[in-house]
Design a protein around this motif. Structure first.
Motif, PDB file in Angstrom:
ATOM      1  N   TYR A 263       0.843  -1.189   0.000  1.00  0.00           N
ATOM      2  CA  TYR A 263       0.000   0.000   0.000  1.00  0.00           C
ATOM      3  C   TYR A 263       0.885   1.248   0.000  1.00  0.00           C
ATOM      4  N   ASP A 264       0.378   2.288  -0.650  1.00  0.00           N
ATOM      5  CA  ASP A 264       1.140   3.533  -0.780  1.00  0.00           C
ATOM      6  C   ASP A 264       0.876   4.521   0.347  1.00  0.00           C
ATOM      7  N   GLU A 265      -0.276   4.358   1.020  1.00  0.00           N
ATOM      8  CA  GLU A 265      -0.642   5.342   2.033  1.00  0.00           C
ATOM      9  C   GLU A 265      -1.024   4.657   3.332  1.00  0.00           C
ATOM     10  N   PRO A 266      -0.679   5.286   4.446  1.00  0.00           N
ATOM     11  CA  PRO A 266      -1.094   4.732   5.741  1.00  0.00           C
ATOM     12  C   PRO A 266      -2.526   5.150   6.065  1.00  0.00           C
ATOM     13  N   LYS A 267      -3.449   4.185   5.993  1.00  0.00           N
ATOM     14  CA  LYS A 267      -4.840   4.459   6.316  1.00  0.00           C
ATOM     15  C   LYS A 267      -5.599   3.129   6.362  1.00  0.00           C
ATOM     16  N   PRO A 268      -6.863   3.125   6.792  1.00  0.00           N
ATOM     17  CA  PRO A 268      -7.648   1.879   6.784  1.00  0.00           C
ATOM     18  C   PRO A 268      -8.061   1.497   5.361  1.00  0.00           C
ATOM     19  N   TYR A 269      -8.092   0.195   5.101  1.00  0.00           N
ATOM     20  CA  TYR A 269      -8.540  -0.335   3.810  1.00  0.00           C
ATOM     21  C   TYR A 269      -9.514  -1.486   4.075  1.00  0.00           C
ATOM     22  N   VAL A 270     -10.540  -1.567   3.220  1.00  0.00           N
ATOM     23  CA  VAL A 270     -11.468  -2.699   3.265  1.00  0.00           C
ATOM     24  C   VAL A 270     -10.984  -3.727   2.245  1.00  0.00           C
ATOM     25  N   VAL A 271     -10.562  -4.882   2.735  1.00  0.00           N
ATOM     26  CA  VAL A 271     -10.059  -5.947   1.873  1.00  0.00           C
ATOM     27  C   VAL A 271     -11.132  -7.016   1.750  1.00  0.00           C
ATOM     28  N   LYS A 272     -11.446  -7.396   0.520  1.00  0.00           N
ATOM     29  CA  LYS A 272     -12.479  -8.408   0.267  1.00  0.00           C
ATOM     30  C   LYS A 272     -11.847  -9.603  -0.443  1.00  0.00           C
ATOM     31  N   LEU A 273     -12.170 -10.797   0.059  1.00  0.00           N
ATOM     32  CA  LEU A 273     -11.750 -12.043  -0.588  1.00  0.00           C
ATOM     33  C   LEU A 273     -12.991 -12.819  -0.995  1.00  0.00           C
ATOM     34  N   LYS A 274     -13.007 -13.226  -2.251  1.00  0.00           N
ATOM     35  CA  LYS A 274     -14.095 -14.074  -2.757  1.00  0.00           C
ATOM     36  C   LYS A 274     -13.494 -15.372  -3.268  1.00  0.00           C
ATOM     37  N   GLY A 275     -14.030 -16.488  -2.752  1.00  0.00           N
ATOM     38  CA  GLY A 275     -13.545 -17.807  -3.162  1.00  0.00           C
ATOM     39  C   GLY A 275     -14.572 -18.536  -4.003  1.00  0.00           C
ATOM     40  N   PHE A 276     -14.099 -19.311  -4.981  1.00  0.00           N
ATOM     41  CA  PHE A 276     -14.968 -20.051  -5.907  1.00  0.00           C
ATOM     42  C   PHE A 276     -14.513 -21.516  -5.933  1.00  0.00           C
ATOM     43  N   ASN A 277     -15.461 -22.422  -6.260  1.00  0.00           N
ATOM     44  CA  ASN A 277     -15.057 -23.792  -6.552  1.00  0.00           C
ATOM     45  C   ASN A 277     -15.606 -24.222  -7.900  1.00  0.00           C
ATOM     46  N   ASP A 278     -15.348 -25.478  -8.282  1.00  0.00           N
ATOM     47  CA  ASP A 278     -15.710 -25.963  -9.611  1.00  0.00           C
ATOM     48  C   ASP A 278     -17.208 -26.174  -9.774  1.00  0.00           C
ATOM     49  N   PHE A 279     -17.979 -26.080  -8.682  1.00  0.00           N
ATOM     50  CA  PHE A 279     -19.431 -26.281  -8.746  1.00  0.00           C
ATOM     51  C   PHE A 279     -20.180 -24.952  -8.769  1.00  0.00           C
ATOM     52  N   ASP A 280     -19.457 -23.853  -8.999  1.00  0.00           N
ATOM     53  CA  ASP A 280     -20.038 -22.516  -9.042  1.00  0.00           C
ATOM     54  C   ASP A 280     -20.553 -22.089  -7.666  1.00  0.00           C
ATOM     55  N   CYS A 281     -20.021 -22.692  -6.616  1.00  0.00           N
ATOM     56  CA  CYS A 281     -20.314 -22.221  -5.264  1.00  0.00           C
ATOM     57  C   CYS A 281     -19.280 -21.160  -4.895  1.00  0.00           C
ATOM     58  N   ASP A 283     -18.186 -17.832  -1.875  1.00  0.00           N
ATOM     59  CA  ASP A 283     -18.400 -17.137  -0.608  1.00  0.00           C
ATOM     60  C   ASP A 283     -17.421 -15.967  -0.572  1.00  0.00           C
ATOM     61  N   SER A 284     -17.737 -14.968   0.223  1.00  0.00           N
ATOM     62  CA  SER A 284     -16.858 -13.804   0.314  1.00  0.00           C
ATOM     63  C   SER A 284     -16.803 -13.324   1.754  1.00  0.00           C
ATOM     64  N   ILE A 285     -15.739 -12.613   2.055  1.00  0.00           N
ATOM     65  CA  ILE A 285     -15.551 -12.041   3.380  1.00  0.00           C
ATOM     66  C   ILE A 285     -14.809 -10.724   3.231  1.00  0.00           C
ATOM     67  N   GLU A 286     -15.152  -9.770   4.079  1.00  0.00           N
ATOM     68  CA  GLU A 286     -14.481  -8.473   4.093  1.00  0.00           C
ATOM     69  C   GLU A 286     -13.874  -8.234   5.471  1.00  0.00           C
ATOM     70  N   LYS A 287     -12.676  -7.672   5.467  1.00  0.00           N
ATOM     71  CA  LYS A 287     -12.029  -7.287   6.712  1.00  0.00           C
ATOM     72  C   LYS A 287     -11.398  -5.911   6.526  1.00  0.00           C
ATOM     73  N   ILE A 288     -11.421  -5.145   7.595  1.00  0.00           N
ATOM     74  CA  ILE A 288     -10.783  -3.818   7.581  1.00  0.00           C
ATOM     75  C   ILE A 288      -9.374  -3.965   8.156  1.00  0.00           C
ATOM     76  N   ILE A 289      -8.385  -3.549   7.370  1.00  0.00           N
ATOM     77  CA  ILE A 289      -7.012  -3.545   7.871  1.00  0.00           C
ATOM     78  C   ILE A 289      -6.525  -2.098   7.906  1.00  0.00           C
ATOM     79  N   THR A 290      -5.758  -1.763   8.911  1.00  0.00           N
ATOM     80  CA  THR A 290      -5.229  -0.410   9.041  1.00  0.00           C
ATOM     81  C   THR A 290      -3.725  -0.451   8.836  1.00  0.00           C
ATOM     82  N   VAL A 291      -3.281   0.142   7.737  1.00  0.00           N
ATOM     83  CA  VAL A 291      -1.861   0.200   7.419  1.00  0.00           C
ATOM     84  C   VAL A 291      -1.301   1.463   8.072  1.00  0.00           C
ATOM     85  N   ASP A 292      -0.459   1.278   9.076  1.00  0.00           N
ATOM     86  CA  ASP A 292       0.091   2.397   9.840  1.00  0.00           C
ATOM     87  C   ASP A 292       1.601   2.419   9.636  1.00  0.00           C
ATOM     88  N   PHE A 293       2.048   3.237   8.691  1.00  0.00           N
ATOM     89  CA  PHE A 293       3.476   3.303   8.384  1.00  0.00           C
ATOM     90  C   PHE A 293       4.248   3.871   9.577  1.00  0.00           C
TER      91      PHE A 293
END
Length: 400
Positions: A263-281, A283-293
């Motif tokens: 990251y280029d700037e120190p601040k909070p970011y909302v990070v989202k991960l979405k996972g897929f499988n071969d059956f088109d199932c 799920d996703s999750i979001e977490k807030i991370i705070t990058v404090d340089f």
């Protein structure tokens, strides 16, 4: 002329020449006929045997279902012939018959019973025919993921009650159930429908629903500091996933399983991960991370002085998060050529243009020295030298 008198055992009589009489009870009765004239009187008596009428009872349900065969039975101790009219245009013969009504409604069953002596009687009974329901259903998406809600389409006809049985041990009496399954596999669905609690139909679909394992998205992260300011290592802990999409919150994405992002700037970011499988199932999750340089400082190692003001023609350390800062440039003989302590927004503000007293210095290697304190109170440890060690003293090459 003469007069006749008919006399019956119960005290009844008649003066008609021809008489009709109804005996209420079977038995042998003596009837007397008396003829009277002005000159004489004559009497004759003769027996009449009265046979019993058939005793008739119709045994049939009061309610029945259309398109379902019912038993209709005549109960009698002396009748030997039975003639039926069933109210829907059908006729039949026999003491016990079966009949199917095609349409709902009220029908009157009539029975004529005849004894061996030809005596007849008639009895009737009403029957209510209920339209038989038809069980049917559909699931538009019968291949789904665990815990995914499925809506059942109830296509049954003529029913007012419903009972669903699912092979995972659950059931429902809703008209349109909404159901999910928590484990992968195949599932049977059974539907029993009824009308007025008397007419039933059912349908059973084997292995009708297929459930696939769903994805559970999750991740851990480690925020780096010091020389790796802004660097975040992401560890993917998702289950049942085969592909991934990361959205880092700064406009950047990745499809790696375990990415590292800077990251280029120190601040909070909302990070989202979405996972897929071969059956088109998925799920996703979001977490807030705070990058404090903790602060950062970079020192260039060369410049080409041409007085143009272009970036390559200036020696300007770059950094941020600085509270105190002093840079000095020396000749190889130890003479101080240039120095600066000025900060703007916690970043170095001034640059050396490669001159000394208004003249471009000769091509050579010069020495820089920096002392810096970041806003969090830590001291800058320096740049890596040719031996890979951190040092607050380094060299800059003047190229002409």
């Amino acid at each position: 002329g003469s007069t006749v008198v008919w006399e019956f055992e119960n005290g009844s009589f008649s003066n008609l020449n021809d008489v009709s009489y109804i005996f209420d009870v079977a038995g042998i009765y003596f009837v007397k006929l008396v003829a009277i004239s002005q000159c004489s009187r004559d009497t004759i008596s003769f027996p009449i045997k009265v046979f019993p009428n058939p005793d008739l009872v119709i045994l049939a349900p009061m309610d029945a279902c259309s398109d379902k065969s019912i038993n209709v039975v005549a109960q009698s101790s002396i009748a030997i012939n039975f003639d039926w009219t069933l109210g829907d245009g059908a006729i039949n013969m026999g003491q016990s018959i079966q009949h199917t009504y095609g349409l709902n409604g009220d029908y009157e069953i009539n029975l004529i019973g005849t004894t061996i002596n030809g005596c007849k009687d008639t009895v009737s009974k009403s029957i209510n025919i209920i339209q038989n329901p038809i069980a049917q259903f559909n699931v538009p998406n019968n291949a789904a993921c665990t815990n995914e809600l499925l809506e059942f389409e109830n296509q049954s006809i003529g029913a007012d009650n419903f009972f669903w049985t699912f092979s995972d041990g659950t059931f429902s009496n809703n008209l349109i159930p909404i159901k999910s399954f928590s484990n992968p596999g195949f599932y049977n669905i059974n539907l029993v429908v009824s009308k007025s609690g008397k007419c039933f139909d059912s349908i059973n679909k084997i292995n009708y629903i297929e459930i696939f394992p769903t994805v559970t998205a999750d991740f851990d992260f480690e925020i780096k500091n010091g020389l790796e300011n802004g660097t975040v290592d992401f560890t993917n802990t998702s289950t049942n996933a085969s592909s991934y999409l990361w959205v880092f919150g700064d406009g950047q994405i990745s499809t790696l399983m375990n990415p590292t992002h800077i990251y280029d700037e120190p601040k909070p970011y909302v990070v989202k991960l979405k996972g897929f499988n071969d059956f088109d199932c998925n799920d996703s999750i979001e977490k807030i991370i705070t990058v404090d340089f903790t602060g950062k400082l970079f020192v260039p190692n060369a410049l080409v002085p041409d007085l143009s003001g272009a970036e390559f023609s200036l020696f300007k350390p770059k950094g941020f998060g600085l509270k105190e800062y002093k840079v000095q440039v020396f000749s190889t003989y130890g003479d101080l050529i240039w120095e600066s302590e000025q900060l703007i927004d916690s970043s170095p503000a001034e640059a050396w243009d490669g001159t000394f007293k208004g003249q471009i210095v000769p091509q050579d290697v010069y020495v820089w020295k920096i002392r810096a304190i970041f806003e969090n109170g830590t001291a800058w440890e320096g740049m890596k030298n040719e031996k890979g060690k951190l040092s607050t003293v380094g060299v800059i090459s003047i190229i002409r």
